[in-house]
Design a protein around this motif. Structure first.
Motif, short mmCIF file in Angstrom:
data_model
loop_
_atom_site.label_atom_id
_atom_site.label_comp_id
_atom_site.label_asym_id
_atom_site.label_seq_id
_atom_site.Cartn_x
_atom_site.Cartn_y
_atom_site.Cartn_z
N LEU A 67 -17.53 8.76 -52.18
CA LEU A 67 -17.15 10.12 -51.80
C LEU A 67 -15.69 10.40 -52.14
CD1 LEU A 67 -18.85 10.18 -48.27
CD2 LEU A 67 -19.85 10.81 -50.47
N ASN A 68 -15.39 11.66 -52.46
CA ASN A 68 -14.03 12.08 -52.82
C ASN A 68 -13.63 13.31 -51.99
OD1 ASN A 68 -14.05 10.17 -55.02
ND2 ASN A 68 -15.26 11.67 -56.18
N ASP A 69 -12.37 13.26 -51.49
CA ASP A 69 -11.75 14.42 -50.82
C ASP A 69 -12.63 14.98 -49.71
OD1 ASP A 69 -9.59 14.27 -52.61
OD2 ASP A 69 -10.68 15.43 -54.10
N GLY A 70 -12.55 14.34 -48.56
CA GLY A 70 -13.37 14.83 -47.46
C GLY A 70 -12.82 14.46 -46.10
N GLU A 71 -13.67 14.65 -45.09
CA GLU A 71 -13.27 14.40 -43.71
C GLU A 71 -14.36 13.59 -43.00
OE1 GLU A 71 -12.88 18.26 -42.07
OE2 GLU A 71 -10.93 18.68 -43.04
N ILE A 72 -13.94 12.79 -42.01
CA ILE A 72 -14.87 12.04 -41.15
C ILE A 72 -14.64 12.51 -39.72
CG2 ILE A 72 -15.61 9.77 -40.32
CD1 ILE A 72 -14.44 8.57 -42.87
N HIS A 73 -15.69 13.02 -39.09
CA HIS A 73 -15.63 13.47 -37.70
C HIS A 73 -16.42 12.49 -36.85
CE1 HIS A 73 -14.05 17.48 -38.91
NE2 HIS A 73 -14.76 17.22 -40.02
N GLU A 74 -15.77 11.92 -35.81
CA GLU A 74 -16.41 10.93 -34.96
C GLU A 74 -16.36 11.37 -33.51
OE1 GLU A 74 -14.53 7.19 -35.63
OE2 GLU A 74 -15.61 6.82 -37.50
N LEU A 75 -17.52 11.24 -32.83
CA LEU A 75 -17.62 11.60 -31.42
C LEU A 75 -18.09 10.38 -30.64
CD1 LEU A 75 -17.46 13.83 -29.23
CD2 LEU A 75 -19.87 14.33 -29.71
N ASN A 76 -17.29 9.99 -29.61
CA ASN A 76 -17.62 8.84 -28.78
C ASN A 76 -18.90 9.10 -27.99
OD1 ASN A 76 -17.32 7.10 -26.17
ND2 ASN A 76 -15.81 6.27 -27.61
N PRO A 77 -19.73 8.05 -27.73
CA PRO A 77 -20.98 8.24 -26.97
C PRO A 77 -20.78 8.92 -25.62
CG PRO A 77 -20.91 6.04 -27.89
CD PRO A 77 -19.57 6.65 -28.16
N THR A 78 -19.61 8.70 -25.01
CA THR A 78 -19.33 9.32 -23.71
C THR A 78 -18.86 10.77 -23.85
OG1 THR A 78 -17.05 8.51 -23.77
CG2 THR A 78 -18.71 7.09 -22.74
N LYS A 79 -18.66 11.19 -25.15
CA LYS A 79 -18.21 12.56 -25.45
C LYS A 79 -16.84 12.86 -24.85
CE LYS A 79 -22.87 14.41 -25.99
NZ LYS A 79 -23.85 15.44 -25.61
N GLU A 80 -16.04 11.81 -24.61
CA GLU A 80 -14.69 11.98 -24.06
C GLU A 80 -13.62 11.81 -25.13
OE1 GLU A 80 -14.36 9.17 -20.95
OE2 GLU A 80 -15.75 10.22 -19.58
N GLU A 81 -14.02 11.32 -26.30
CA GLU A 81 -13.03 11.06 -27.35
C GLU A 81 -13.56 11.58 -28.68
OE1 GLU A 81 -10.77 7.29 -29.49
OE2 GLU A 81 -11.84 7.00 -27.61
#
Length: 440
Positions: free
Chosen positions: A205-219
């Motif tokens: 992949l080139n030029d992008g973003e990674i969005h991560e959500l913790n299982p507890t939805k707190e982070e």
């Protein structure tokens, strides 16, 4: 007489080969139409497909040969009768039985050949065909990345591709599927390429973003990148050939089935010995017949005569002996249920055992039917012979399928179940032979 025998046998060969080819084509085509969905989208190699067809050719051949024998016999004797060659042969003093003798020799040869084939070759090819079919069904389809659609064929990920130019994809969005206790990811990229290998796929992949959500939805985290590789392992992307020593009843030869039947008989004898040991614990001097109904009646009588009188003298002893007898009844009942199951397995193997001989023997029965029918009809055309044969095929397979069903239920013996179509059609054939012997 030897020249006449060779002439009649030669008359059988060409119609036999023609009928065999047509029947194999029809049966195989029908089989492939029913199983083609196994191959669609799998990316199966053409040579692997040819191997699968070849392995399944064995059971097709086992069914087609007896049918081809009947068609060829009808055509051969129908043609001889139509051209008045039968009349000419009869006027020379040759009887109808001598006339049919070469065909019977031909039938005996086919019967012997197919008996050997059904016992040695057919089980091995059935076994390999089943293993290959199982391996094909486990293979994952080749991955196709189409733009404008959500792709769900990759485990744990859903991918959306907006557009494509040559080998480069644009507007890439990757969603990780919801899994308990794992971080949810959404990956976007302006462009990228996809590379496949034996273990899975790699997304460059080139030029992008990674969005991560913790299982507890707190982070929540957001990561920008210039280049990023996503490795997705996928099992069974390529076909994996497995081996197995486990065989079904149609994948065993005569000796394997005899060994299996003997093992079940040994288990039954062990259970009968266990039942005898259970009954020896009873305080009785009577000899007990190891029959389920007899034992059931015996235990009921024993309870009335030996245990119920104890209720007036010693209630504790009565309850103890009654509980002991109930456990005995339950144990004996379970033992007989187990014997019944083993006997069903034995019947199942005996059905296949007799089938290995009864179906090849049908070739000889079909000759006994086909020869007099051909002489009587005086027509040797392929279409008419095939149409006439179809009625006898339906009768034969109807008897065979019904016999197998009843034998599996234990209603009739496997021997009678598998041989009754031969017996029934054999009687019809002998009646036809008797009719033409009296024909003026």
């Amino acid at each position: 007489m030897k020249k006449l025998s060779r002439y009649i046998i030669v008359e059988h060969l060409i119609p036999f080969m023609l009928a065999l080819i047509v029947l194999i084509f029809v049966l195989l085509a029908n089989f492939l139409l029913r199983t083609m969905d196994k191959f669609i989208g799998k990316g199966i190699d053409i040579f692997l497909l040819m191997e699968y067809v070849f392995l399944n050719l064995a059971w097709v051949l086992a069914l087609a040969v007896p049918m081809a024998v009947l068609i060829s016999t009808l055509m051969a004797y129908g043609r001889l009768s139509e051209d008045n060659e039968i009349t000419a042969i009869r006027t020379s003093g040759i009887s109808n039985y001598q006339l049919i003798k070469p065909a019977i020799i031909f039938g005996l040869f086919i019967t012997l050949t197919m008996t050997i084939f059904n016992n040695l070759t057919l089980p091995e090819m059935n076994h390999k065909a089943r293993l290959l079919s199982r391996d094909i069904s486990r293979k994952r389809p080749d991955l196709e990345f189409d733009v404008g659609y959500f792709i769900n064929t990759i485990p744990n990920y859903t991918i959306y591709l907006e557009s494509r130019k040559d080998d480069i994809f644009y507007g890439i969005t990757i969603y990780s599927k919801k899994t308990p206790n794992k971080i949810q990811q959404t990956i976007t990229a302006k462009s990228g390429t996809i590379e496949g290998n034996d273990q899975g796929v790699i997304l460059h992949l080139n030029d992008g973003e990674i969005h991560e959500l913790n299982p507890t939805k707190e982070e929540y985290r957001k990561i920008d990148y210039t280049k990023y590789d996503v490795v997705v392992p996928i099992d069974n992307l390529n076909l994996q050939r497995r081996n197995s020593k486990i065989r079904g009843d149609r994948e065993m030869n005569y000796f394997m089935m005899q060994e299996k039947i003997s093992s079940y008989n040994d288990k039954i004898q062990v259970i009968y010995a266990r039942i005898q040991d259970r009954l020896n614990d009873l305080d009785t001097k009577d000899s007990i017949n190891l029959n389920q109904l007899y034992i059931s009646n015996f235990l009921e009588t024993y309870e009335k005569e030996k245990i119920k009188p104890l209720i007036d003298n010693d209630k504790r002893l009565y309850k103890k002996e009654l509980r002991k007898l109930k456990n005995l009844k339950k144990g004996v009942s379970n033992d007989f249920n187990l014997i019944s199951n083993y006997e069903k397995y034995i019947d199942k193997y005996l059905v296949e055992l007799h089938k290995k001989f009864s179906i090849p023997f049908a070739s000889l029965i079909f000759i006994i039917i086909g020869a007099p029918l051909g002489i009587i009809s005086k027509k040797g055309g392929f279409a008419l012979s095939t149409a006439t044969s179809l009625g006898f095929f339906v009768i034969y397979w109807g008897f065979l399928i019904a016999g197998e069903e009843f034998a599996d239920r234990g209603s009739i013996s496997p021997l009678l179940a598998m041989w009754q179509p031969n017996i029934f059609l054999g009687i019809i054939g002998l009646g036809l032979l008797n009719y033409i012997s009296k024909e003026k």
